[in-house]
Each structure stands twice: as C-alpha cells, then as structure tokens.
Design a protein around this motif. Sequence first.
Motif, PDB file in Angstrom:
ATOM      1  N   GLY A  55       0.813  -1.215   0.000  1.00 22.23           N
ATOM      2  CA  GLY A  55       0.000   0.000   0.000  1.00 22.23           C
ATOM      3  C   GLY A  55       0.845   1.263   0.000  1.00 22.23           C
ATOM      4  N   ASN A  56       2.056   1.189   0.551  1.00 20.13           N
ATOM      5  CA  ASN A  56       2.968   2.338   0.524  1.00 20.13           C
ATOM      6  C   ASN A  56       3.325   2.712  -0.910  1.00 20.13           C
ATOM      7  N   PHE A  57       3.599   1.706  -1.719  1.00 20.85           N
ATOM      8  CA  PHE A  57       4.037   1.973  -3.084  1.00 20.85           C
ATOM      9  C   PHE A  57       2.891   2.349  -4.003  1.00 20.85           C
ATOM     10  N   THR A  58       1.736   1.751  -3.794  1.00 18.31           N
ATOM     11  CA  THR A  58       0.589   2.176  -4.598  1.00 18.31           C
ATOM     12  C   THR A  58       0.223   3.622  -4.259  1.00 18.31           C
ATOM     13  N   LEU A  59       0.410   4.000  -2.996  1.00 16.33           N
ATOM     14  CA  LEU A  59       0.163   5.383  -2.585  1.00 16.33           C
ATOM     15  C   LEU A  59       1.144   6.336  -3.263  1.00 16.33           C
ATOM     16  N   ILE A  60       2.413   5.987  -3.235  1.00 13.43           N
ATOM     17  CA  ILE A  60       3.443   6.851  -3.838  1.00 13.43           C
ATOM     18  C   ILE A  60       3.222   6.971  -5.352  1.00 13.43           C
ATOM     19  N   PHE A  61       2.941   5.855  -6.019  1.00 15.40           N
ATOM     20  CA  PHE A  61       2.677   5.918  -7.461  1.00 15.40           C
ATOM     21  C   PHE A  61       1.389   6.680  -7.761  1.00 15.40           C
ATOM     22  N   LYS A  67      -2.767  12.563 -12.086  1.00 19.76           N
ATOM     23  CA  LYS A  67      -3.521  13.174 -13.182  1.00 19.76           C
ATOM     24  C   LYS A  67      -3.913  12.175 -14.269  1.00 19.76           C
ATOM     25  N   PHE A  68      -3.452  10.941 -14.133  1.00 15.80           N
ATOM     26  CA  PHE A  68      -3.709   9.925 -15.146  1.00 15.80           C
ATOM     27  C   PHE A  68      -4.634   8.846 -14.595  1.00 15.80           C
ATOM     28  N   LYS A  69      -5.187   8.033 -15.497  1.00 11.98           N
ATOM     29  CA  LYS A  69      -6.115   6.978 -15.071  1.00 11.98           C
ATOM     30  C   LYS A  69      -5.457   5.973 -14.139  1.00 11.98           C
ATOM     31  N   ILE A  70      -4.184   5.664 -14.375  1.00 15.78           N
ATOM     32  CA  ILE A  70      -3.498   4.711 -13.505  1.00 15.78           C
ATOM     33  C   ILE A  70      -3.431   5.242 -12.071  1.00 15.78           C
ATOM     34  N   GLY A  71      -3.317   6.547 -11.923  1.00 19.25           N
ATOM     35  CA  GLY A  71      -3.323   7.158 -10.592  1.00 19.25           C
ATOM     36  C   GLY A  71      -4.654   6.982  -9.894  1.00 19.25           C
ATOM     37  N   ILE A  72      -5.727   7.094 -10.660  1.00 20.90           N
ATOM     38  CA  ILE A  72      -7.075   6.892 -10.097  1.00 20.90           C
ATOM     39  C   ILE A  72      -7.241   5.446  -9.655  1.00 20.90           C
ATOM     40  N   ILE A  73      -6.817   4.530 -10.498  1.00 17.60           N
ATOM     41  CA  ILE A  73      -6.937   3.105 -10.166  1.00 17.60           C
ATOM     42  C   ILE A  73      -6.115   2.778  -8.920  1.00 17.60           C
ATOM     43  N   LEU A  74      -4.880   3.246  -8.889  1.00 20.09           N
ATOM     44  CA  LEU A  74      -4.015   2.980  -7.733  1.00 20.09           C
ATOM     45  C   LEU A  74      -4.541   3.636  -6.461  1.00 20.09           C
ATOM     46  N   SER A  75      -5.171   4.804  -6.600  1.00 19.01           N
ATOM     47  CA  SER A  75      -5.691   5.483  -5.404  1.00 19.01           C
ATOM     48  C   SER A  75      -6.846   4.707  -4.776  1.00 19.01           C
ATOM     49  N   PHE A  76      -7.555   3.900  -5.573  1.00 20.00           N
ATOM     50  CA  PHE A  76      -8.620   3.063  -5.015  1.00 20.00           C
ATOM     51  C   PHE A  76      -8.088   1.729  -4.498  1.00 20.00           C
ATOM     52  N   ILE A  77      -6.998   1.258  -5.053  1.00 17.85           N
ATOM     53  CA  ILE A  77      -6.383   0.014  -4.577  1.00 17.85           C
ATOM     54  C   ILE A  77      -5.680   0.228  -3.240  1.00 17.85           C
ATOM     55  N   THR A  78      -5.087   1.393  -3.071  1.00 17.05           N
ATOM     56  CA  THR A  78      -4.282   1.689  -1.882  1.00 17.05           C
ATOM     57  C   THR A  78      -5.028   1.490  -0.562  1.00 17.05           C
ATOM     58  N   PRO A  79      -6.198   2.099  -0.347  1.00 18.22           N
ATOM     59  CA  PRO A  79      -6.859   1.893   0.949  1.00 18.22           C
ATOM     60  C   PRO A  79      -7.315   0.455   1.175  1.00 18.22           C
ATOM     61  N   ILE A  80      -7.586  -0.263   0.081  1.00 18.11           N
ATOM     62  CA  ILE A  80      -7.965  -1.671   0.233  1.00 18.11           C
ATOM     63  C   ILE A  80      -6.789  -2.453   0.820  1.00 18.11           C
ATOM     64  N   LEU A  81      -5.599  -2.199   0.286  1.00 15.52           N
ATOM     65  CA  LEU A  81      -4.409  -2.862   0.817  1.00 15.52           C
ATOM     66  C   LEU A  81      -4.140  -2.438   2.258  1.00 15.52           C
ATOM     67  N   MET A  82      -4.328  -1.157   2.538  1.00 14.20           N
ATOM     68  CA  MET A  82      -4.041  -0.637   3.876  1.00 14.20           C
ATOM     69  C   MET A  82      -5.052  -1.106   4.917  1.00 14.20           C
ATOM     70  N   SER A 115      -4.325   7.853   2.348  1.00 14.47           N
ATOM     71  CA  SER A 115      -4.945   7.237   1.161  1.00 14.47           C
ATOM     72  C   SER A 115      -6.359   7.754   0.934  1.00 14.47           C
ATOM     73  N   ILE A 116      -7.077   8.028   2.000  1.00 17.99           N
ATOM     74  CA  ILE A 116      -8.441   8.555   1.862  1.00 17.99           C
ATOM     75  C   ILE A 116      -8.420   9.966   1.273  1.00 17.99           C
ATOM     76  N   LEU A 117      -7.493  10.783   1.754  1.00 14.99           N
ATOM     77  CA  LEU A 117      -7.349  12.131   1.189  1.00 14.99           C
ATOM     78  C   LEU A 117      -6.956  12.063  -0.280  1.00 14.99           C
ATOM     79  N   LEU A 118      -6.143  11.089  -0.621  1.00 20.53           N
ATOM     80  CA  LEU A 118      -5.744  10.927  -2.013  1.00 20.53           C
ATOM     81  C   LEU A 118      -6.928  10.553  -2.890  1.00 20.53           C
ATOM     82  N   ILE A 119      -7.784   9.661  -2.409  1.00 25.14           N
ATOM     83  CA  ILE A 119      -8.977   9.284  -3.192  1.00 25.14           C
ATOM     84  C   ILE A 119      -9.848  10.510  -3.448  1.00 25.14           C
TER      85      ILE A 119
END
Length: 133
Positions: A55-61, A67-82, A115-119
């Motif tokens: 979750g640390n690395f998905t957060l950093i990425f 600004k990209f779609k991969i960032g949106i996807i990773l931002s939703f994966i991050t809290p699930i891992l955490m 991660s929540i603030l990032l989402i």
Amino acid sequence: MKNNYLLTASIISYLISLGIPVHFEFDKYISVIGLVYLSLGWVTFPHLDFFCWLGNFTLIFSWVFYKFKIGIILSFITPILMIIYAINFLFELDILDAQQYYYPLFGYWFWLLSSILLIISTIINYKTKKSNL
C-alpha cells in the motif's frame, strides 16, 4: 485548487505516519515508528502483511500519476491494501504476522488517512478534468 491542498494533505499525513509510533505501546520506552514498518515490510513477503506493505508503493505511485487513469486506479487500490491491517487488528483474525492486539493503533490512522485524502483528491481532479472537456 482544493484538489492540490488535499494531495498535499495526503503527503503530509503519510510523512507524519512515518515519524510516529504505529501503535501506542504504553509499557515500552521506545515504540516502533512507521518508518521501521516501511523499511522492513518486504521481509514479510510470503505472508499477507506484504500486501499491506505494498500500500505504501501504490500510494506513492498514485501521487506521481494522480492526473492519469493509472493514478485513479491505484488510489482506489491503496486503501484496500491498507485496510487489511485494520481488519486484522480490530477483529483479531491472526491473518498477519504482526499481532499487537493489546496496543491501540495510532500512526496507522494517519497512514490510512493519507490514502483517503488521495482518493478524494483524485475524484475531484477527475471531475474537474471531465467538466473542462
């Protein structure tokens, strides 16, 4: 512009989580800070703890590519891992190697908050970007 403030708050929350104890350990003089968890998390590779650590690395990425779609996807994966860590802790499931159920969580909540603030930040950014088209 509120989006940038939330992204900054996410980064600050994460940095705070690295510098404070993950758990309140009342009977010890020195508690384990988040930076130790970050630096040693790879050791737990074959166990479920490893996925929490990722979750640390998905957060950093997510910050890098927010600004990209991969960032949106990773931002939703991050809290699930955490959140796996919290589920294990709150229900005492023994699914992780780290079993400190008798100490309340502290720094973990700052870690999860980042991660929540990032989402929220990525959703606002996506809606703003979509409305400008």
